[in-house]
Design a protein around this motif. Structure first.
Motif, PDB file in Angstrom:
ATOM      1  N   HIS A 148       0.878  -1.104   0.001  1.00 33.94           N
ATOM      2  CA  HIS A 148       0.035   0.050  -0.010  1.00 33.94           C
ATOM      3  C   HIS A 148       0.848   1.025   0.012  1.00 33.94           C
ATOM      4  O   HIS A 148       2.149   1.304   0.688  1.00 33.94           O
ATOM      5  CB  HIS A 148      -1.013   0.044   1.316  1.00 33.94           C
ATOM      6  CG  HIS A 148      -2.109   0.869   1.125  1.00 33.94           C
ATOM      7  ND1 HIS A 148      -1.913   2.124   1.548  1.00 33.94           N
ATOM      8  CD2 HIS A 148      -3.344   0.723   0.829  1.00 33.94           C
ATOM      9  CE1 HIS A 148      -3.098   2.772   1.109  1.00 33.94           C
ATOM     10  NE2 HIS A 148      -4.074   2.119   0.959  1.00 33.94           N
ATOM     11  N   PRO A 149       0.458   2.396  -0.674  1.00 40.36           N
ATOM     12  CA  PRO A 149       1.406   3.377  -0.538  1.00 40.36           C
ATOM     13  C   PRO A 149       1.168   4.518   0.558  1.00 40.36           C
ATOM     14  O   PRO A 149       2.124   5.438   0.500  1.00 40.36           O
ATOM     15  CB  PRO A 149       0.761   4.264  -2.083  1.00 40.36           C
ATOM     16  CG  PRO A 149      -0.742   3.662  -2.116  1.00 40.36           C
ATOM     17  CD  PRO A 149      -0.694   2.473  -1.590  1.00 40.36           C
ATOM     18  N   LEU A 150       0.589   4.024   1.559  1.00 44.67           N
ATOM     19  CA  LEU A 150       0.291   4.929   2.643  1.00 44.67           C
ATOM     20  C   LEU A 150       1.840   5.122   3.266  1.00 44.67           C
ATOM     21  O   LEU A 150       2.215   6.349   3.543  1.00 44.67           O
ATOM     22  CB  LEU A 150      -0.600   4.340   3.565  1.00 44.67           C
ATOM     23  CG  LEU A 150      -0.795   5.274   4.943  1.00 44.67           C
ATOM     24  CD1 LEU A 150      -1.312   6.447   4.625  1.00 44.67           C
ATOM     25  CD2 LEU A 150      -1.709   4.483   5.741  1.00 44.67           C
ATOM     26  N   LEU A 151       2.350   4.065   3.691  1.00 44.00           N
ATOM     27  CA  LEU A 151       3.559   4.106   4.305  1.00 44.00           C
ATOM     28  C   LEU A 151       4.467   4.788   3.675  1.00 44.00           C
ATOM     29  O   LEU A 151       5.128   5.910   4.284  1.00 44.00           O
ATOM     30  CB  LEU A 151       3.931   2.583   4.727  1.00 44.00           C
ATOM     31  CG  LEU A 151       5.359   2.688   5.723  1.00 44.00           C
ATOM     32  CD1 LEU A 151       5.052   3.371   7.066  1.00 44.00           C
ATOM     33  CD2 LEU A 151       5.480   1.457   5.936  1.00 44.00           C
ATOM     34  N   PRO A 152       4.977   4.644   2.345  1.00 45.33           N
ATOM     35  CA  PRO A 152       6.102   5.434   1.888  1.00 45.33           C
ATOM     36  C   PRO A 152       5.602   6.915   1.773  1.00 45.33           C
ATOM     37  O   PRO A 152       6.421   7.678   1.557  1.00 45.33           O
ATOM     38  CB  PRO A 152       6.139   4.677   0.478  1.00 45.33           C
ATOM     39  CG  PRO A 152       5.043   3.840   0.112  1.00 45.33           C
ATOM     40  CD  PRO A 152       4.478   3.510   1.655  1.00 45.33           C
ATOM     41  N   SER A 153       4.419   7.033   1.524  1.00 42.94           N
ATOM     42  CA  SER A 153       3.773   8.598   1.412  1.00 42.94           C
ATOM     43  C   SER A 153       3.955   9.223   2.528  1.00 42.94           C
ATOM     44  O   SER A 153       4.435  10.508   2.434  1.00 42.94           O
ATOM     45  CB  SER A 153       2.457   8.507   0.991  1.00 42.94           C
ATOM     46  OG  SER A 153       2.179   7.874  -0.210  1.00 42.94           O
ATOM     47  N   LEU A 154       3.665   8.623   3.633  1.00 40.64           N
ATOM     48  CA  LEU A 154       3.994   9.325   5.068  1.00 40.64           C
ATOM     49  C   LEU A 154       5.699   9.293   5.215  1.00 40.64           C
ATOM     50  O   LEU A 154       5.989  10.629   5.746  1.00 40.64           O
ATOM     51  CB  LEU A 154       3.366   8.539   6.090  1.00 40.64           C
ATOM     52  CG  LEU A 154       1.741   8.422   6.111  1.00 40.64           C
ATOM     53  CD1 LEU A 154       1.160   7.487   7.235  1.00 40.64           C
ATOM     54  CD2 LEU A 154       1.111   9.941   6.231  1.00 40.64           C
ATOM     55  N   ALA A 155       6.291   8.627   4.945  1.00 42.27           N
ATOM     56  CA  ALA A 155       7.675   8.712   5.145  1.00 42.27           C
ATOM     57  C   ALA A 155       8.059   9.744   4.428  1.00 42.27           C
ATOM     58  O   ALA A 155       9.014  10.685   4.787  1.00 42.27           O
ATOM     59  CB  ALA A 155       8.502   7.350   4.579  1.00 42.27           C
ATOM     60  N   ALA A 156       7.846   9.850   2.949  1.00 43.56           N
ATOM     61  CA  ALA A 156       8.313  10.951   2.189  1.00 43.56           C
ATOM     62  C   ALA A 156       7.889  12.475   2.861  1.00 43.56           C
ATOM     63  O   ALA A 156       8.759  13.417   2.632  1.00 43.56           O
ATOM     64  CB  ALA A 156       7.770  10.791   0.734  1.00 43.56           C
ATOM     65  N   ALA A 157       6.683  12.443   2.971  1.00 40.36           N
ATOM     66  CA  ALA A 157       6.187  13.852   3.793  1.00 40.36           C
ATOM     67  C   ALA A 157       6.927  14.068   5.014  1.00 40.36           C
ATOM     68  O   ALA A 157       7.260  15.135   5.208  1.00 40.36           O
ATOM     69  CB  ALA A 157       4.713  13.701   3.858  1.00 40.36           C
TER      70      ALA A 157
END
Length: 268
Positions: A2-11
């Motif tokens: 799911h893209p949630l974890l990498p999205s939060l890490a990038a932000a």
């Protein structure tokens, strides 16, 4: 995945890098370029993983409004991080890292338009056109941010109140040279994008493409006139900044304006 974890890490990484750079500039100290580059690359890696998951679908590339915004922001940040090895462009990261943070969060959490964007067939010619368009938008986005920093620097120097940020800028002439370097690169990429669209798209003036095509051509003319004026008439300063902003607004209307209207208003 799911893209949630990498999205939060990038932000989080983008936000942390922005906070660090802002703090150092407020203290009138020079941020560590290696640290900015390292955190920026880690953020970009997480951003790229998130985008890969969001973009790839069984039927082709899925480029809706917010995913396209996130993709262009990632391309812009990548270009600046690469340029950081040779050019004094770290001040642009103060604008670009927050842009990356916002776009990756919007791509993850913002609701999609009522009419979902159709998947794009993975044909080599069309993919080449998309890649050239993203690079052109990215390079011209860098140019407009550079123009805004140049405007800020010129204002502070004229009023003789240089802040901590301005004290870390390169000389005005270097800033202006960087602006026109970005403009030349962006204009050439935009030229290649328009040419590839003419070669590989079935009808550039189809109903759903006509506004995008016409506004992109007008933006191409505006940037071309600006570069001609610089070479032939020595345009610089406020005139160069105004033309840059006008061309950029036309280009953003061409892509994001038409995409916004189609996906969220007309539902087509």
């Amino acid at each position: 995945m799911h893209p949630l974890l990498p999205s939060l890490a990038a932000a989080a990484l983008y936000a942390g890098a922005t906070g660090y750079q802002s703090l150092r500039l407020a203290q009138r100290a020079v941020p560590d370029r290696r640290l900015l580059l390292t955190v920026g690359l880690l953020a970009l890696l997480a951003h790229g993983i998130s985008l890969f998951i969001q973009l790839i679908s069984p039927s082709g590339l899925h480029l809706d409004f917010f995913t396209a915004s996130s993709l262009i922001a990632a391309a812009v940040i990548l270009l600046i991080l690469l340029a950081l090895y040779r050019m004094p462009v770290e001040n642009l990261l103060l604008l670009l890292f927050p842009l990356g943070c916002l776009t990756v969060l919007f791509a993850q959490f913002a609701p999609s338009g009522t009419a979902p964007a159709p998947a794009i067939a993975e044909e080599p010619g069309i993919l080449a056109h998309i890649l050239l368009s993203i690079l052109a938008y990215g390079m011209l986005t860098i140019a407009v941010f550079q123009a805004l920093l140049l405007l800020l620097q010129d204002h502070h120097l004229k009023h003789k109140h240089p802040s901590g940020l301005i004290r870390n800028f390169p000389p005005l002439q270097t800033m202006e040279s960087l602006l026109f370097g970005f403009l030349w690169a962006g204009w050439l990429l935009l030229s290649a994008s328009l040419l590839s669209g003419w070669l590989f798209l079935d009808d550039l003036f189809a109903q759903h493409l006509v506004h995008k095509t016409l506004l992109s051509v007008v933006a191409w003319i505006v940037f071309g006139l600006l570069l001609w004026g610089r070479h032939q008439l020595g345009w610089r300063g406020y005139k160069a900044i105004r033309w840059t902003l006008v061309g950029f607004c036309l280009l953003m209307l061409a892509y994001f304006g038409s995409k916004l209207v189609r996906e969220f208003i007309l539902h087509i």
